[in-house]
Design an enzyme around this catalytic site. Structure first.
Site, mmCIF file in Angstrom:
data_model
loop_
_atom_site.group_PDB
_atom_site.id
_atom_site.type_symbol
_atom_site.label_atom_id
_atom_site.label_comp_id
_atom_site.label_asym_id
_atom_site.label_seq_id
_atom_site.Cartn_x
_atom_site.Cartn_y
_atom_site.Cartn_z
ATOM 1 N N THR A 135 0.826 -1.218 0.000
ATOM 2 C CA THR A 135 0.000 0.000 0.000
ATOM 3 C C THR A 135 0.857 1.263 0.000
ATOM 4 O O THR A 135 2.010 1.238 0.444
ATOM 5 C CB THR A 135 -0.894 -0.006 1.270
ATOM 6 O OG1 THR A 135 -1.469 1.275 1.458
ATOM 7 C CG2 THR A 135 -0.089 -0.331 2.519
ATOM 8 N N ASP A 136 0.274 2.361 -0.465
ATOM 9 C CA ASP A 136 0.964 3.663 -0.402
ATOM 10 C C ASP A 136 1.013 4.202 1.036
ATOM 11 O O ASP A 136 1.755 5.135 1.331
ATOM 12 C CB ASP A 136 0.295 4.698 -1.324
ATOM 13 C CG ASP A 136 -1.165 4.990 -0.980
ATOM 14 O OD1 ASP A 136 -1.728 4.316 -0.082
ATOM 15 O OD2 ASP A 136 -1.751 5.889 -1.618
ATOM 16 N N GLU A 137 0.216 3.595 1.944
ATOM 17 C CA GLU A 137 0.140 4.132 3.306
ATOM 18 C C GLU A 137 1.454 3.964 4.063
ATOM 19 O O GLU A 137 1.669 4.617 5.086
ATOM 20 C CB GLU A 137 -1.031 3.495 4.064
ATOM 21 C CG GLU A 137 -2.336 3.739 3.329
ATOM 22 C CD GLU A 137 -3.598 3.415 4.108
ATOM 23 O OE1 GLU A 137 -3.583 3.464 5.338
ATOM 24 O OE2 GLU A 137 -4.609 3.126 3.452
ATOM 25 N N TYR A 161 -1.912 -0.434 11.003
ATOM 26 C CA TYR A 161 -2.034 -1.105 9.699
ATOM 27 C C TYR A 161 -0.823 -0.798 8.824
ATOM 28 O O TYR A 161 -0.139 -1.703 8.333
ATOM 29 C CB TYR A 161 -3.332 -0.673 8.991
ATOM 30 C CG TYR A 161 -3.334 -0.992 7.501
ATOM 31 C CD1 TYR A 161 -3.304 -2.307 7.057
ATOM 32 C CD2 TYR A 161 -3.343 0.033 6.541
ATOM 33 C CE1 TYR A 161 -3.289 -2.606 5.694
ATOM 34 C CE2 TYR A 161 -3.338 -0.258 5.182
ATOM 35 C CZ TYR A 161 -3.307 -1.576 4.761
ATOM 36 O OH TYR A 161 -3.282 -1.874 3.415
ATOM 37 N N LYS A 165 2.243 -3.208 7.420
ATOM 38 C CA LYS A 165 2.524 -3.396 5.983
ATOM 39 C C LYS A 165 3.964 -2.972 5.673
ATOM 40 O O LYS A 165 4.653 -3.611 4.873
ATOM 41 C CB LYS A 165 1.536 -2.595 5.120
ATOM 42 C CG LYS A 165 0.118 -3.116 5.106
ATOM 43 C CD LYS A 165 -0.051 -4.511 4.507
ATOM 44 C CE LYS A 165 0.192 -4.564 2.999
ATOM 45 N NZ LYS A 165 -0.120 -5.904 2.447
HETATM 46 P P1 NAD Z 1 -9.416 -7.453 2.288
HETATM 47 O O1 NAD Z 1 -9.395 -7.162 3.745
HETATM 48 O O2 NAD Z 1 -10.650 -7.207 1.500
HETATM 49 O O3 NAD Z 1 -9.040 -9.005 2.045
HETATM 50 C C1 NAD Z 1 -8.004 -9.642 2.733
HETATM 51 C C2 NAD Z 1 -8.133 -11.144 2.501
HETATM 52 O O4 NAD Z 1 -7.049 -11.785 3.200
HETATM 53 C C3 NAD Z 1 -9.435 -11.741 3.031
HETATM 54 O O5 NAD Z 1 -9.982 -12.633 2.087
HETATM 55 C C4 NAD Z 1 -8.999 -12.484 4.282
HETATM 56 O O6 NAD Z 1 -9.808 -13.627 4.576
HETATM 57 C C5 NAD Z 1 -7.572 -12.882 3.917
HETATM 58 N N1 NAD Z 1 -6.734 -13.102 5.109
HETATM 59 C C6 NAD Z 1 -6.610 -12.283 6.193
HETATM 60 N N2 NAD Z 1 -5.774 -12.843 7.089
HETATM 61 C C7 NAD Z 1 -5.327 -14.002 6.537
HETATM 62 C C8 NAD Z 1 -4.429 -15.012 6.966
HETATM 63 N N3 NAD Z 1 -3.820 -14.946 8.161
HETATM 64 N N4 NAD Z 1 -4.197 -16.067 6.154
HETATM 65 C C9 NAD Z 1 -4.829 -16.162 4.948
HETATM 66 N N5 NAD Z 1 -5.696 -15.260 4.508
HETATM 67 C C10 NAD Z 1 -5.950 -14.185 5.287
HETATM 68 O O7 NAD Z 1 -8.181 -6.664 1.701
HETATM 69 P P2 NAD Z 1 -7.994 -6.007 0.237
HETATM 70 O O8 NAD Z 1 -8.570 -4.641 0.255
HETATM 71 O O9 NAD Z 1 -8.432 -6.970 -0.788
HETATM 72 O O10 NAD Z 1 -6.403 -5.854 0.215
HETATM 73 C C11 NAD Z 1 -5.580 -6.875 -0.341
HETATM 74 C C12 NAD Z 1 -4.137 -6.449 -0.240
HETATM 75 O O11 NAD Z 1 -3.942 -5.236 -0.948
HETATM 76 C C13 NAD Z 1 -3.674 -6.188 1.196
HETATM 77 O O12 NAD Z 1 -2.370 -6.689 1.348
HETATM 78 C C14 NAD Z 1 -3.693 -4.668 1.317
HETATM 79 O O13 NAD Z 1 -2.739 -4.220 2.252
HETATM 80 C C15 NAD Z 1 -3.344 -4.267 -0.103
HETATM 81 N N6 NAD Z 1 -3.862 -2.966 -0.539
HETATM 82 C C16 NAD Z 1 -5.179 -2.641 -0.385
HETATM 83 C C17 NAD Z 1 -5.659 -1.423 -0.862
HETATM 84 C C18 NAD Z 1 -7.116 -1.040 -0.750
HETATM 85 O O14 NAD Z 1 -7.474 0.092 -1.084
HETATM 86 N N7 NAD Z 1 -8.008 -1.941 -0.348
HETATM 87 C C19 NAD Z 1 -4.780 -0.517 -1.470
HETATM 88 C C20 NAD Z 1 -3.429 -0.880 -1.611
HETATM 89 C C21 NAD Z 1 -2.994 -2.115 -1.148
HETATM 90 P P1 TYD Z 2 -10.771 3.971 4.114
HETATM 91 O O1 TYD Z 2 -11.702 3.520 3.043
HETATM 92 O O2 TYD Z 2 -10.890 3.352 5.475
HETATM 93 O O3 TYD Z 2 -9.296 3.834 3.545
HETATM 94 P P2 TYD Z 2 -7.881 4.358 4.155
HETATM 95 O O4 TYD Z 2 -8.073 4.805 5.555
HETATM 96 O O5 TYD Z 2 -7.058 3.114 4.083
HETATM 97 O O6 TYD Z 2 -7.427 5.440 3.243
HETATM 98 O O7 TYD Z 2 -10.946 5.542 4.306
HETATM 99 C C1 TYD Z 2 -10.752 6.437 3.224
HETATM 100 C C2 TYD Z 2 -10.901 7.842 3.762
HETATM 101 O O8 TYD Z 2 -12.264 8.023 4.182
HETATM 102 C C3 TYD Z 2 -10.060 8.094 4.990
HETATM 103 O O9 TYD Z 2 -9.551 9.428 4.921
HETATM 104 C C4 TYD Z 2 -11.014 7.956 6.150
HETATM 105 C C5 TYD Z 2 -12.342 8.400 5.560
HETATM 106 N N1 TYD Z 2 -13.546 7.753 6.124
HETATM 107 C C6 TYD Z 2 -14.617 8.540 6.577
HETATM 108 O O10 TYD Z 2 -14.580 9.787 6.505
HETATM 109 N N2 TYD Z 2 -15.712 7.908 7.090
HETATM 110 C C7 TYD Z 2 -15.793 6.558 7.207
HETATM 111 O O11 TYD Z 2 -16.830 6.044 7.736
HETATM 112 C C8 TYD Z 2 -14.699 5.758 6.724
HETATM 113 C C9 TYD Z 2 -14.745 4.259 6.813
HETATM 114 C C10 TYD Z 2 -13.600 6.407 6.179
#
Ligand code: NAD
Ligand code: TYD
Length: 354
Positions: A135-137, A161, A165
């Site tokens: 992630t970019d975070e 989080y 990561k």
């Molecule tokens: P998500 O929370 O929707 O899904 C995570 C999945 O991992 C789930 O299916 C869960 O059951 C599985 N999981 C969790 N713990 C586990 C374990 N111990 N063993 C096996 N499986 C396990 O997450 P996502 O949004 O699909 O993110 C996927 C990846 O992409 C993550 O690594 C996250 O850090 C990264 N990412 C997410 C975003 C975003 O905006 N969602 C952006 C950049 C990077």
């Molecule tokens: P989120 O989807 O949780 O992603 P991230 O924190 O990983 O960027 O949140 C996106 C943005 O939206 C973040 O600045 C927090 C804000 N947010 C709200 O304002 N209200 C909400 O209920 C949630 C879940 C997020």
């Protein structure tokens, strides 16, 4: 049959990746390894249940013996690591799971993969890839005038989080530097799209709006995120897997910086258009609530390296991607109702109680 092994393939991005991958009839088989936490959902994968190229294993990435067995049985040519605890607000309430899965789990997976990879013969060993989805975070928070995050921006994670990561990114890097494991890391901005669990901003706002509930905007709503349609993230991962240089990291982003309030306004306007209310606008449901502790102000990605080296660009604009997403949620209410039962209710009660 040749295989790839995907972790977290029942979650939001992992499942979108698996579905997109298998939609190519000539693609390798997928060994899908997922613990099925609250965020994992087998129903998302229903359309590939009968595809013989898809093998699902309910396995925790902290279970070394189970990983060893999967690797020796299926002998994948690549491992793509999506599995993680992924929600910042949950990491504030309970960081322990984040340390366990994101750090210990990634370490356990790396050890299993290192043992498997070390035993491959020369050509398979050279061709093998471990792709870590991050992630970019990990880069922390930007000021309004700062340049976007590039691959050389120093790490400065601010939440449990992002810290977990960042730790996993460092382990992946070390396995390349120390053992020569052919790793690739992607650092992507905020994703949105189909099958997104409604704890995150965009699906939460859509589902709350449709249920007539308040739309809880944290703080002043001026925090900025850089949004990317999930299928564009998946196409970037495919490019990096195919042609990325081992040991390199690639930033992935959509060039779509928006304040949270702008995102919520756009969602309300789309819903007003697609499913108008009897009276007024969905904007009337917006409520400002207490800010997230340590809330990062701005994320933005400089994705020029990926474009320059691999020719990748997002296919969707924010407007086209968001329109598709809102329509998907309107068309897939049974999926939404299913994930919003049980554990989800407890989470909403805890997080939005005040
Ligand atoms: P998500 O929370 O929707 O899904 C995570 C999945 O991992 C789930 O299916 C869960 O059951 C599985 N999981 C969790 N713990 C586990 C374990 N111990 N063993 C096996 N499986 C396990 O997450 P996502 O949004 O699909 O993110 C996927 C990846 O992409 C993550 O690594 C996250 O850090 C990264 N990412 C997410 C975003 C975003 O905006 N969602 C952006 C950049 C990077
Ligand atoms: P989120 O989807 O949780 O992603 P991230 O924190 O990983 O960027 O949140 C996106 C943005 O939206 C973040 O600045 C927090 C804000 N947010 C709200 O304002 N209200 C909400 O209920 C949630 C879940 C997020």
């Amino acid at each position: 049959m040749s295989h790839i092994l995907v972790t977290g393939g029942a979650g939001f991005i992992g499942a979108n990746f698996v579905l997109a991958w298998l939609s190519d009839k000539s693609a390798d088989g997928v060994i899908n390894v997922d613990k099925l936490t609250y965020a994992g959902n087998r129903k998302t994968l229903a359309s590939v249940d009968d595809d013989p190229r898809h093998v699902f294993s309910q396995t925790d990435i902290c279970d070394r013996a189970a990983l060893d067995e999967l690797l020796t049985t299926y002998r994948p040519r690549a491992v793509l690591h999506f599995a993680a605890e992924s929600h910042v607000d949950r990491s504030i309430h309970g960081p322990a799971e984040f340390i366990q899965t994101n750090i210990v789990g990634t370490f356990t997976l790396l050890e299993a993969v290192r043992a498997y990879w070390s035993g491959l013969e020369d050509v398979a060993k050279a061709d093998f890839r471990f792709l870590h989805v991050s992630t970019d975070e990990v880069f922390g928070s930007l000021g309004p005038a700062d340049h976007q995050f590039s691959e050389t921006t120093p790490y400065a994670p601010n939440s449990p989080y992002s810290a977990s990561k960042a730790a996993s990114d460092h382990l992946v890097r070390a396995y390349h530097h120390t053992y020569g494991l052919p790793v690739l890391t992607t650092n992507c901005s905020n994703n949105y799209g189909p099958y997104h669990f409604p704890e995150k901003l965009i699906p939460l706002m859509i589902t709350n709006a449709l249920m007539g509930k308040p739309l809880p905007v944290y703080g002043d709503g001026q925090n900025v995120r850089d949004w990317l349609y999930v299928r564009d993230h998946c196409s970037a991962i495919r490019e990096v897997l195919a042609r990325g240089r081992p040991g390199e990291t690639y930033n992935v982003g959509g060039w779509n910086e928006k304040t949270n309030l702008d995102v919520v306004h756009t969602l309300c306007d789309l819903l007003d258009q697609f499913k108008p209310k009897a009276n007024g606008s969905y904007r009337d449901q917006i409520t400002f609530v207490k800010d997230r502790p340590g809330h990062d102000r701005r994320y933005a990605i400089d994705a020029r390296k990926l474009e320059r080296e691999l020719g990748w660009k997002p296919a969707e604009t924010f407007e086209s991607g968001l329109g598709k997403t809102v329509q998907w949620y309107l068309d897939n209410q049974p999926w939404v109702e299913d994930v919003m039962s049980g554990e989800y209710r407890n989470w909403v009660a805890k997080q939005y109680a005040a």
